[in-house]
Design an enzyme around this catalytic site. Structure first.
Site, PDB file in Angstrom:
ATOM      1  N   ASP A  12      -0.960  10.895   6.921  1.00 21.12           N
ATOM      2  CA  ASP A  12       0.445  11.204   7.187  1.00 21.12           C
ATOM      3  C   ASP A  12       1.141   9.887   7.519  1.00 21.12           C
ATOM      4  O   ASP A  12       0.482   8.880   7.801  1.00 21.12           O
ATOM      5  CB  ASP A  12       0.545  12.173   8.379  1.00 21.12           C
ATOM      6  N   SER A  13       2.459   9.919   7.521  1.00 15.61           N
ATOM      7  CA  SER A  13       3.220   8.734   7.911  1.00 15.61           C
ATOM      8  C   SER A  13       2.997   8.390   9.388  1.00 15.61           C
ATOM      9  O   SER A  13       3.311   7.289   9.809  1.00 15.61           O
ATOM     10  CB  SER A  13       4.701   8.982   7.668  1.00 15.61           C
ATOM     11  N   GLU A 154       9.150  14.181  18.597  1.00 16.34           N
ATOM     12  CA  GLU A 154       8.357  13.080  19.155  1.00 16.34           C
ATOM     13  C   GLU A 154       8.714  12.813  20.611  1.00 16.34           C
ATOM     14  O   GLU A 154       7.885  12.351  21.384  1.00 16.34           O
ATOM     15  CB  GLU A 154       8.495  11.832  18.280  1.00 16.34           C
ATOM     16  N   CYS A 186       8.252  19.942   6.729  1.00 17.72           N
ATOM     17  CA  CYS A 186       8.035  18.644   7.380  1.00 17.72           C
ATOM     18  C   CYS A 186       6.968  18.857   8.446  1.00 17.72           C
ATOM     19  O   CYS A 186       6.951  19.907   9.104  1.00 17.72           O
ATOM     20  CB  CYS A 186       9.334  18.154   8.017  1.00 17.72           C
ATOM     21  N   HIS A 188       6.610  17.863  11.354  1.00 17.44           N
ATOM     22  CA  HIS A 188       7.023  18.026  12.754  1.00 17.44           C
ATOM     23  C   HIS A 188       7.615  19.408  13.055  1.00 17.44           C
ATOM     24  O   HIS A 188       7.656  19.827  14.207  1.00 17.44           O
ATOM     25  CB  HIS A 188       8.086  16.987  13.108  1.00 17.44           C
TER      26      HIS A 188
HETATM   27  N1  DGL Z   1       5.569  13.240   8.071  1.00 19.00           N
HETATM   28  C1  DGL Z   1       6.909  13.278   7.559  1.00 19.00           C
HETATM   29  C2  DGL Z   1       7.072  14.507   6.668  1.00 19.00           C
HETATM   30  O1  DGL Z   1       6.376  15.481   6.785  1.00 19.00           O
HETATM   31  C3  DGL Z   1       7.933  13.296   8.671  1.00 19.00           C
HETATM   32  C4  DGL Z   1       8.088  11.972   9.389  1.00 19.00           C
HETATM   33  C5  DGL Z   1       8.543  10.865   8.457  1.00 19.00           C
HETATM   34  O2  DGL Z   1       9.710  10.840   8.040  1.00 19.00           O
HETATM   35  O3  DGL Z   1       7.705  10.035   8.135  1.00 19.00           O
HETATM   36  O4  DGL Z   1       7.920  14.501   5.807  1.00 19.00           O
END
Ligand code: DGL
Length: 269
Positions: A12-13, A154, A186, A188
């Protein structure tokens, strides 16, 4: 030959993909998991497709070096813009979060009106829209980026006036369209389920892409005969590209359990 004891790789990012890990652990408790959060370069959601693809390929390369048997692209943004490129470069099965969420939404809707919320990059890619239309062309899809949800989660602001007002502002348009299904597109957003569901009302079903992805991972492992063996103690390893301390404190909220074994690495050097 694939090894049943090999880990599943998840990237993940940043921290958000732990919502996907939580669901995978729930349905597949015997699987070892190697997680990579590209915390030094988060967020991906505001970046160009070229940059997201480059970062995603670097994450993929790192996880392949861990001899994974299956790759999960837990980041909606990375899956939305990069999954085809990732698939071209690897020989293990690749599961992204978009297709399972889209399928569940298409199966759920009765009035054929679905809402999609996600990062700007995910919404711009139209990948949820295309995936839903591939199941039923006549379904209407209404999309809306909700960028402020990521920092709210977050910060741990999951309830109260600020998330509620933010959600009302973002979701007003899709609500007015009369949707009966909303995809939380997403990593989050599952943590904001309570607030989102209050704003949308009881007539709207929320689809959690993390839950749907975990089901898909289980199906894929079973159909390929590569599930982990019940007697083995599963290993959980976490890699990050920035401070392990922040990942630990926020990540434990996402995962719902303590996180040990966090290692810092460098990508793209
Ligand atoms: N993990 C990213 C997503 O699910 C959300 C956070 C980001 O923008 O990196 O799109």
């Amino acid at each position: 030959m694939q090894n049943n004891n090999a880990p599943i790789g998840v990237f993940d990012s940043g921290i958000g993909g732990l919502t996907v890990v939580r669901e995978i652990q729930r349905v597949l408790p015997f699987e070892s998991i190697v997680y990579l959060g590209d915390t030094a370069r988060v967020p991906y959601g505001i970046r160009s497709p070229q940059t997201v693809i480059r970062y995603s390929l670097e994450c993929t390369r790192f996880l392949l070096s861990k001899k994974i048997k299956l790759l999960v692209v837990a980041c909606n943004t990375a899956a939305a813009v990069g999954i085809d490129r990732i698939r071209e470069t690897v020989s293990v099965p690749v599961i992204g979060v978009i297709a399972p969420g889209a399928k569940a939404a298409a199966m759920n809707t009765k009035n054929k009106k679905i809402g999609i919320i996600g990062t700007e990059a995910t919404i711009k890619s139209s990948s949820y829209l295309k995936a839903i239309k591939s199941f039923d062309e006549s379904i209407e899809v209404f999309s809306c980026p909700c960028p402020l949800f990521v920092p709210l989660v977050e910060e741990g602001w999951l309830d109260g006036d600020v998330p509620r007002l933010t959600a009302s502002r973002y979701l007003g348009h899709v609500k007015d369209m009369g949707i009966d299904t909303l995809v939380l597109g997403c990593t989050h957003y599952p943590l904001l389920k309570k607030v989102i569901s209050e704003v949308m009302g009881s007539g709207v079903t929320l689809i959690d892409s993390a839950v749907e992805t975990a089901k898909e991972v289980k199906y894929e492992l079973q159909s390929k005969g590569i599930e982990g063996i019940a007697s083995d103690a599963p290993v959980r390893e976490f890699y990050v590209t920035d401070s392990p301390e922040r990942f630990k404190s926020i990540g434990e909220r996402f995962l719902g359990q303590r996180i040990e074994n966090i290692n810092k690495i460098e990508l793209g050097v």
